[in-house]
Design a protein around this motif. Structure first.
Motif, PDB file in Angstrom:
ATOM      1  N   LEU A 133      10.747  -2.942   6.532  1.00 50.09           N
ATOM      2  CA  LEU A 133      10.591  -1.558   6.954  1.00 50.09           C
ATOM      3  C   LEU A 133      10.868  -0.571   5.832  1.00 50.09           C
ATOM      4  N   ASP A 134      11.564  -0.997   4.786  1.00 56.72           N
ATOM      5  CA  ASP A 134      12.046  -0.069   3.766  1.00 56.72           C
ATOM      6  C   ASP A 134      10.927   0.670   3.021  1.00 56.72           C
ATOM      7  N   PRO A 135       9.839  -0.003   2.585  1.00 54.51           N
ATOM      8  CA  PRO A 135       8.776   0.761   1.927  1.00 54.51           C
ATOM      9  C   PRO A 135       8.157   1.819   2.832  1.00 54.51           C
ATOM     10  N   ILE A 136       8.000   1.494   4.101  1.00 52.36           N
ATOM     11  CA  ILE A 136       7.441   2.465   5.048  1.00 52.36           C
ATOM     12  C   ILE A 136       8.403   3.635   5.213  1.00 52.36           C
ATOM     13  N   LEU A 137       9.694   3.335   5.312  1.00 55.68           N
ATOM     14  CA  LEU A 137      10.706   4.379   5.446  1.00 55.68           C
ATOM     15  C   LEU A 137      10.703   5.295   4.225  1.00 55.68           C
ATOM     16  N   MET A 138      10.679   4.704   3.019  1.00 53.50           N
ATOM     17  CA  MET A 138      10.707   5.520   1.799  1.00 53.50           C
ATOM     18  C   MET A 138       9.466   6.395   1.689  1.00 53.50           C
ATOM     19  N   PHE A 139       8.337   5.899   2.174  1.00 52.68           N
ATOM     20  CA  PHE A 139       7.115   6.695   2.160  1.00 52.68           C
ATOM     21  C   PHE A 139       7.289   7.969   2.992  1.00 52.68           C
ATOM     22  N   PHE A 140       7.824   7.848   4.195  1.00 55.94           N
ATOM     23  CA  PHE A 140       8.009   9.015   5.049  1.00 55.94           C
ATOM     24  C   PHE A 140       9.118   9.927   4.526  1.00 55.94           C
ATOM     25  N   LEU A 141      10.174   9.338   3.944  1.00 55.45           N
ATOM     26  CA  LEU A 141      11.245  10.151   3.375  1.00 55.45           C
ATOM     27  C   LEU A 141      10.719  11.031   2.246  1.00 55.45           C
ATOM     28  N   MET A 142       9.999  10.424   1.315  1.00 56.18           N
ATOM     29  CA  MET A 142       9.470  11.182   0.186  1.00 56.18           C
ATOM     30  C   MET A 142       8.370  12.131   0.632  1.00 56.18           C
ATOM     31  N   GLY A 143       7.611  11.741   1.659  1.00 57.27           N
ATOM     32  CA  GLY A 143       6.614  12.645   2.202  1.00 57.27           C
ATOM     33  C   GLY A 143       7.246  13.893   2.797  1.00 57.27           C
ATOM     34  N   ALA A 144       8.392  13.724   3.467  1.00 53.62           N
ATOM     35  CA  ALA A 144       9.095  14.875   4.041  1.00 53.62           C
ATOM     36  C   ALA A 144       9.626  15.795   2.953  1.00 53.62           C
ATOM     37  N   LEU A 154       0.830  -1.204   0.000  1.00 57.20           N
ATOM     38  CA  LEU A 154       0.000   0.000   0.000  1.00 57.20           C
ATOM     39  C   LEU A 154       0.868   1.258   0.000  1.00 57.20           C
ATOM     40  N   VAL A 155       1.851   1.314   0.914  1.00 55.76           N
ATOM     41  CA  VAL A 155       2.693   2.509   0.964  1.00 55.76           C
ATOM     42  C   VAL A 155       3.607   2.588  -0.251  1.00 55.76           C
ATOM     43  N   SER A 156       4.030   1.441  -0.786  1.00 52.50           N
ATOM     44  CA  SER A 156       4.866   1.455  -1.983  1.00 52.50           C
ATOM     45  C   SER A 156       4.118   2.033  -3.171  1.00 52.50           C
ATOM     46  N   SER A 157       2.813   1.768  -3.236  1.00 56.51           N
ATOM     47  CA  SER A 157       2.030   2.279  -4.353  1.00 56.51           C
ATOM     48  C   SER A 157       1.945   3.802  -4.340  1.00 56.51           C
ATOM     49  N   TRP A 158       2.184   4.409  -3.194  1.00 53.33           N
ATOM     50  CA  TRP A 158       2.139   5.866  -3.097  1.00 53.33           C
ATOM     51  C   TRP A 158       3.456   6.521  -3.490  1.00 53.33           C
ATOM     52  N   LEU A 159       4.536   5.751  -3.563  1.00 57.21           N
ATOM     53  CA  LEU A 159       5.851   6.343  -3.845  1.00 57.21           C
ATOM     54  C   LEU A 159       5.881   7.024  -5.209  1.00 57.21           C
ATOM     55  N   ALA A 160       5.305   6.353  -6.218  1.00 52.83           N
ATOM     56  CA  ALA A 160       5.304   6.938  -7.563  1.00 52.83           C
ATOM     57  C   ALA A 160       4.509   8.239  -7.588  1.00 52.83           C
ATOM     58  N   PHE A 161       3.385   8.278  -6.870  1.00 52.26           N
ATOM     59  CA  PHE A 161       2.580   9.499  -6.812  1.00 52.26           C
ATOM     60  C   PHE A 161       3.354  10.628  -6.132  1.00 52.26           C
ATOM     61  N   LEU A 162       4.031  10.319  -5.032  1.00 49.47           N
ATOM     62  CA  LEU A 162       4.823  11.337  -4.343  1.00 49.47           C
ATOM     63  C   LEU A 162       5.943  11.839  -5.226  1.00 49.47           C
ATOM     64  N   CYS A 163       6.605  10.907  -5.912  1.00 41.42           N
ATOM     65  CA  CYS A 163       7.693  11.276  -6.818  1.00 41.42           C
ATOM     66  C   CYS A 163       7.178  12.168  -7.947  1.00 41.42           C
ATOM     67  N   LEU A 164       6.024  11.817  -8.505  1.00 40.18           N
ATOM     68  CA  LEU A 164       5.401  12.602  -9.571  1.00 40.18           C
ATOM     69  C   LEU A 164       5.082  14.005  -9.081  1.00 40.18           C
ATOM     70  N   SER A 165       4.549  14.112  -7.872  1.00 41.94           N
ATOM     71  CA  SER A 165       4.181  15.416  -7.316  1.00 41.94           C
ATOM     72  C   SER A 165       5.406  16.278  -7.073  1.00 41.94           C
ATOM     73  N   ILE A 166       6.474  15.682  -6.543  1.00 40.48           N
ATOM     74  CA  ILE A 166       7.693  16.441  -6.266  1.00 40.48           C
ATOM     75  C   ILE A 166       8.288  16.976  -7.553  1.00 40.48           C
ATOM     76  N   GLN A 167       8.386  16.111  -8.567  1.00 41.38           N
ATOM     77  CA  GLN A 167       9.012  16.504  -9.825  1.00 41.38           C
ATOM     78  C   GLN A 167       8.151  17.504 -10.587  1.00 41.38           C
ATOM     79  N   MET A 168       6.879  17.178 -10.775  1.00 44.09           N
ATOM     80  CA  MET A 168       6.046  17.968 -11.673  1.00 44.09           C
ATOM     81  C   MET A 168       5.600  19.278 -11.030  1.00 44.09           C
ATOM     82  N   LEU A 169       5.147  19.196  -9.785  1.00 44.92           N
ATOM     83  CA  LEU A 169       4.544  20.363  -9.164  1.00 44.92           C
ATOM     84  C   LEU A 169       5.573  21.375  -8.667  1.00 44.92           C
TER      85      LEU A 169
END
Length: 255
Positions: A115-126, A69-84
């Motif tokens: 733990l890595d997908p959860i960690l990457m979710f919070f890293l990209m969220g920050a 579930l959290v891994s599926s959000w990584l691409a969206f976060l990455c897209l938002s950081i880059q594009m927006l």
């Protein structure tokens, strides 16, 4: 091997059995919560890698409820950081998200209890919250500015609460904050009172808030794990006397 380790930690939370581990508790608590909500009863032994789960309901911890579930959000976060915020380019953002979606490492990590997908979710969220807050620099102290600044602090606490390597994103946000404050200090149109408000806001949202949340994680950790387990010996006799099932439980221990 890591899935065996962290799966066992999740079982400890479900059984409320105290243990000792080098990582902070947030990621393992979320794994245990995902298992509990999906019907896992915490009885699988997790003795060695490759053991068959058989009738045990491991799906919640392994994929559907948490890691995937959290891994599926990584691409969206990455897209938002880059594009927006960064490149302002839709093709560049789509290419970045595409590369992340089909990255073998991310696909593999999202399939196991790690733990890595959860960690990457919070890293990209920050990172996303930080760049969104920077984009609100022209309207400081607005509702959106406070929201993204506070969300940055929450994400920092989450990253540090999963693994200590979250310190790297704390360093990134810290350097960005120092640069931002230095730029504000050099703005002669701002009074020292206004600069003090900016400084206080960052102290509250990026230092006090993350520390309070990080401390609260351990408060929940110790409140949940109230039964004797394999981690007792690392702690004092006074602490062991508070654990149900320990030989020292409710025994008066001299200071």
């Amino acid at each position: 091997w890591d899935e065996t380790h962290f799966g066992k930690m999740g079982s400890y939370y479900i059984n409320r059995t105290f243990f000792f581990d080098v990582h902070p508790p947030l990621g393992k608590m979320l794994i245990g919560l995902a298992g509990y909500l999906s019907g896992y009863d915490g009885t699988f032994p997790f003795q060695k890698p490759g053991d068959r789960y058989e009738q045990h309901n491991y799906v919640g911890m392994r994929g559907v409820r948490l890691c995937r579930l959290v891994s599926s959000w990584l691409a969206f976060l990455c897209l938002s950081i880059q594009m927006l915020e960064l490149s302002k380019s839709l093709p560049a953002a789509l290419l970045t998200a595409f590369i992340l979606i089909f990255d073998t490492g991310c696909i593999t990590l999202s399939q196991y209890i790690l733990l890595d997908p959860i960690l990457m979710f919070f890293l990209m969220g920050a990172v996303l919250s930080m760049v969104k807050c920077n984009s609100c620099a022209d309207r400081p102290f607005s509702a959106s500015w406070w929201f993204w600044l506070s969300l940055t602090g929450v994400s920092l606490a989450g990253a540090m609460g999963v693994k200590f390597v979250g310190l790297f994103v704390v360093l990134l946000v810290g350097l960005n904050t120092i640069y931002d404050l230095w730029d504000l200090l050099g703005n002669l149109s701002l009074s020292l009172v206004v600069f003090g408000k900016h400084l206080l806001a960052r102290v509250l949202c990026l230092i006090v808030l993350p520390l309070a949340l990080y401390t609260a994680m351990f408060a929940v950790h110790f409140a949940v794990l109230n039964r004797s387990g394999p981690g007792d010996g690392f702690f004092s006799s006074a602490f062991q006397s508070q654990l149900i099932g320990n030989n020292l439980h409710n025994v008066s221990v001299p200071e």
